[in-house]
Design an enzyme around this catalytic site. Structure first.
Site, PDB file in Angstrom:
ATOM      1  N   SER A   1       0.850  -1.183   0.000  1.00 44.35           N
ATOM      2  CA  SER A   1       0.000   0.000   0.000  1.00 44.35           C
ATOM      3  C   SER A   1       0.886   1.233   0.000  1.00 44.35           C
ATOM      4  O   SER A   1       2.098   1.142   0.285  1.00 44.35           O
ATOM      5  CB  SER A   1      -0.862  -0.007   1.283  1.00 44.35           C
ATOM      6  OG  SER A   1      -1.473   1.235   1.520  1.00 44.35           O
TER       7      SER A   1
ATOM      8  N   TYR B   1      -2.051  -1.144  10.654  1.00 43.91           N
ATOM      9  CA  TYR B   1      -2.025  -1.338   9.201  1.00 43.91           C
ATOM     10  C   TYR B   1      -0.684  -0.896   8.632  1.00 43.91           C
ATOM     11  O   TYR B   1      -0.069  -1.600   7.823  1.00 43.91           O
ATOM     12  CB  TYR B   1      -3.170  -0.529   8.589  1.00 43.91           C
ATOM     13  CG  TYR B   1      -3.407  -0.755   7.119  1.00 43.91           C
ATOM     14  CD1 TYR B   1      -4.275  -1.760   6.688  1.00 43.91           C
ATOM     15  CD2 TYR B   1      -2.812   0.054   6.155  1.00 43.91           C
ATOM     16  CE1 TYR B   1      -4.530  -1.953   5.338  1.00 43.91           C
ATOM     17  CE2 TYR B   1      -3.055  -0.144   4.804  1.00 43.91           C
ATOM     18  CZ  TYR B   1      -3.920  -1.144   4.403  1.00 43.91           C
ATOM     19  OH  TYR B   1      -4.161  -1.328   3.056  1.00 43.91           O
TER      20      TYR B   1
END
Length: 286
Positions: free
Chosen positions: A167, A180
């Site tokens: 990401s 995350y």
């Protein structure tokens, strides 16, 4: 819907999926895709099946896996998708789905895509959520690689690849997503470790994108708005798209196509590196 933005992914069609001529893209080749019951994982399973691969989809959502198989039938893809209900936090389940995939043919490819999100600052982040998130997004890909690498090496030429969903948050940090961000930075290390141990023929790579129109992303909007005390419209315009140069979100199919390309022979020099398709988030600034 948040403001003027339509927060629903367009219906996926065969034309959305990248199809390549490749010596390893055929029914005798098996690919595992985690998170195959929805979003990017579903699109990737469909994309690989459209390239005539045999796909084993792993997800805890059995109904979602059935729906993925139904969509494959509706699209009339040339490959096959076998959904296997899998608890990715259970090492035994991970080992079992890898063994099942190896029974289907030559296991060469793994796409670790399954993920989750929890919005909270470090000072109030529930550790049970931290443990669950990192188990799914970091420990499970490690265990998947551990179980799959011997099978890839046992093919006639040892050619294959393990791909990890990263990401923009694997490149930089924003507030309120500490677990995350930790997992995505960790996946960079795992990707490089796979490449270091793969002897060139067994590759490791990652895929990094910005915001994608998936159920996981849509669910974040209200949570982020509440956490930051702003409107959902402001979340989309300022938080999600504010720093980007490309002012639209990616679709799951567009991300799936990156995995397809990365597994192909066209990407033989993609090893230990990251496919960064982020619309300008990471390397441009106001």
């Amino acid at each position: 819907m948040a403001g003027d933005f339509d927060l629903s992914a367009p219906e996926l069609t065969r034309d959305d999926l990248l199809v390549l001529e490749d010596p390893y893209f055929g029914p005798e080749t098996v690919a595992i895709v985690t998170g195959a019951a929805s979003g990017i994982g579903r699109a990737t399973a469909l994309g690989l099946a459209a390239n005539d691969l045999t796909v084993v989809g792993a997800d805890i959502d059995a109904e979602g896996l059935d729906e993925t198989e139904d969509i494959a039938a509706d699209l009339d893809v040339s490959g096959t998708i076998h959904g296997i209900e899998t608890d990715l936090t259970d090492d035994g389940d991970v080992a079992a789905v890898v063994a099942a995939a190896a029974d289907e043919g030559d296991l060469r490819f793994v796409a670790n895509i399954a993920g989750m999100q929890h919005i909270a600052g470090i000072h109030e982040f529930p550790m049970e959520k931290y443990d669950l998130l990192t188990d799914i997004m970091l420990r499970s890909p490690f265990k998947m690689a551990q179980a799959a690498m011997p099978h890839i090496r046992e093919t006639d030429d040892g050619v294959g690849a393990i791909a990890n969903m990263s990401s923009v948050h694997g490149h930089y940090a924003t507030k309120d997503k500490p677990a995350y961000i930790t997992a995505k930075h960790g996946i960079t290390g795992l990707t490089r470790a796979i490449a270091a141990e793969g002897d060139g023929s067994l590759r490791g790579y990652s895929v990094s994108v910005g915001y994608v129109l998936t159920p996981l992303m849509v669910d974040q909007i209200a949570d982020t708005a509440a956490e930051r005390g702003i409107s959902e419209q402001e979340v989309v315009e300022d938080v999600m798209l504010g720093q980007a140069r490309t002012k639209e979100m990616m679709t799951p199919a567009e991300v799936a196509n990156l995995f397809t390309f990365g597994f192909s022979s066209h990407a033989s020099h993609l090893n230990g590196a990251d496919l960064l398709f982020d619309g300008g988030y990471t390397h441009t600034y106001e």
